[in-house]
Write a protein that holds these residues in place. Structure first.
Motif, PDB file in Angstrom:
ATOM      1  N   SER A  52       0.888  -1.161   0.032  1.00 20.71           N
ATOM      2  CA  SER A  52      -0.076   0.079   0.128  1.00 20.71           C
ATOM      3  C   SER A  52       0.786   1.366   0.058  1.00 20.71           C
ATOM      4  CB  SER A  52      -0.757   0.033   1.210  1.00 20.71           C
ATOM      5  OG  SER A  52      -1.767  -1.094   1.158  1.00 20.71           O
ATOM      6  N   ARG A  66      -4.794   2.467   1.604  1.00 16.60           N
ATOM      7  CA  ARG A  66      -4.715   2.527   3.114  1.00 16.60           C
ATOM      8  C   ARG A  66      -3.469   1.819   3.648  1.00 16.60           C
ATOM      9  NH1 ARG A  66      -8.219  -0.213   7.163  1.00 16.60           N
ATOM     10  NH2 ARG A  66      -8.737  -1.428   5.056  1.00 16.60           N
ATOM     11  N   THR A  74      -5.667  -5.607   4.608  1.00 13.79           N
ATOM     12  CA  THR A  74      -6.189  -5.909   3.404  1.00 13.79           C
ATOM     13  C   THR A  74      -6.437  -7.190   2.977  1.00 13.79           C
ATOM     14  OG1 THR A  74      -4.525  -3.974   3.117  1.00 13.79           O
ATOM     15  CG2 THR A  74      -6.109  -4.693   1.221  1.00 13.79           C
ATOM     16  N   ASP A  92      -3.955  -3.453  -5.596  1.00 16.20           N
ATOM     17  CA  ASP A  92      -3.273  -3.974  -4.424  1.00 16.20           C
ATOM     18  C   ASP A  92      -3.871  -5.188  -3.777  1.00 16.20           C
ATOM     19  OD1 ASP A  92      -2.082  -3.721  -2.059  1.00 16.20           O
ATOM     20  OD2 ASP A  92      -3.005  -1.923  -1.331  1.00 16.20           O
TER      21      ASP A  92
HETATM   22 MG   LIG Z   1      -1.683  -2.789   2.564  1.00 17.98          MG
END
Ligand SMILES: [Mg+2]
Ligand SMILES: Nc1nc2c(ncn2[C@@H]2O[C@H](COP(=O)(O)OP(=O)(O)O)[C@@H](O)[C@H]2O)c(=O)[nH]1
Length: 216
Positions: A52, A66, A74, A92
């Motif tokens: 991220s 984030r 995540t 991501d």
């Molecule tokens: Mg992350």
């Protein structure tokens, strides 16, 4: 490499990533992926590897992706879209290898990623992020094996270069390159970045511009 071409790609990369990048889609499952369009580049790596942060550093947006001090947070594939006309997306990926993750969670990660890699023909590359302080671990090697079996080209990025002494970093690059020699689907060259200092960002942006040019 021709340095004029290099300088041109670096400048094109700067421009592409200076554009307006936005959150686009979050997919917790393979059924909820956005329709395929444009060209996608994905970032994989263990939880906490710096995925991220790298997306934030690339796009110059501090909180686009984030980032978290809590590893393993995540759990979705998160899509970001570049400037309208670029037809380019960053993905991501959920982190893997979080030590306390229950077995079922690891299995569901593997299944999700496997399906994503198999079916995504507009996925041009996966960047596999490895924490520069630690180097390749067993779980990373398992992921490289999964990638070898998919049709996707991938490249290793050593992150957090600002946290590693230069002699140690040289050794880590050499050891990583040596391990990659056993993975013919991997790009032999190892990239090195720091999201904190911005080191390696111009080169990574340029590499993606080159990729876009090849895929169009
Ligand atoms: Mg992350
Ligand atoms: N010093 C330093 N810390 C970093 C760098 N990249 C990420 N981090 C830190 O590493 C932790 C995990 O980063 P994050 O981007 O959330 O990792 P992710 O789980 O792979 O998405 C955070 O505390 C970040 O601030 C870097 O280049 N340098």
């Amino acid at each position: 490499m021709n340095s004029d071409i290099d300088a041109k790609l670096i400048e094109q990369g700067r421009k592409l990533f200076a554009g307006d990048w936005q959150f686009f889609w979050a997919a917790p499952s393979i059924e909820t992926l956005p329709p395929m369009a444009g060209i996608e580049v994905a970032f994989a790596g263990r939880s906490n590897a710096g995925k991220s942060s790298l997306i934030n550093a690339l796009t110059g947006r501090n909180s686009l992706a984030r980032t978290s001090h809590t590893p393993g947070r995540t759990q979705e594939l998160i899509f970001f879209e570049g400037p309208d006309d670029a037809g380019f997306r960053l993905v991501d990926m959920p982190g893997y290898g979080y030590a306390s993750a229950p077995k079922a969670k690891v299995a569901s990660w593997t299944a999700l990623i496997h399906k994503f890699l198999q079916g995504r023909s507009n996925l041009a590359r996966v960047y596999v992020l490895i924490d520069g302080r630690h180097g390749l671990k067993e779980v990373d090697l398992d992921v490289l094996k999964t990638l070898d079996k998919s049709a996707v080209s991938y490249q290793v990025v050593l992150t957090k270069a600002d946290q590693v002494k230069s002699t140690e970093l040289e050794q880590r690059i050499a050891a990583t390159a040596a391990a990659l020699a056993k993975h013919p689907a991997a790009f032999p060259e190892v990239l090195v970045t720091s999201s904190r200092t911005g080191a390696g960002m111009p080169e990574l942006r340029a590499a993606m511009v080159r990729l876009l040019g090849e895929r169009r």
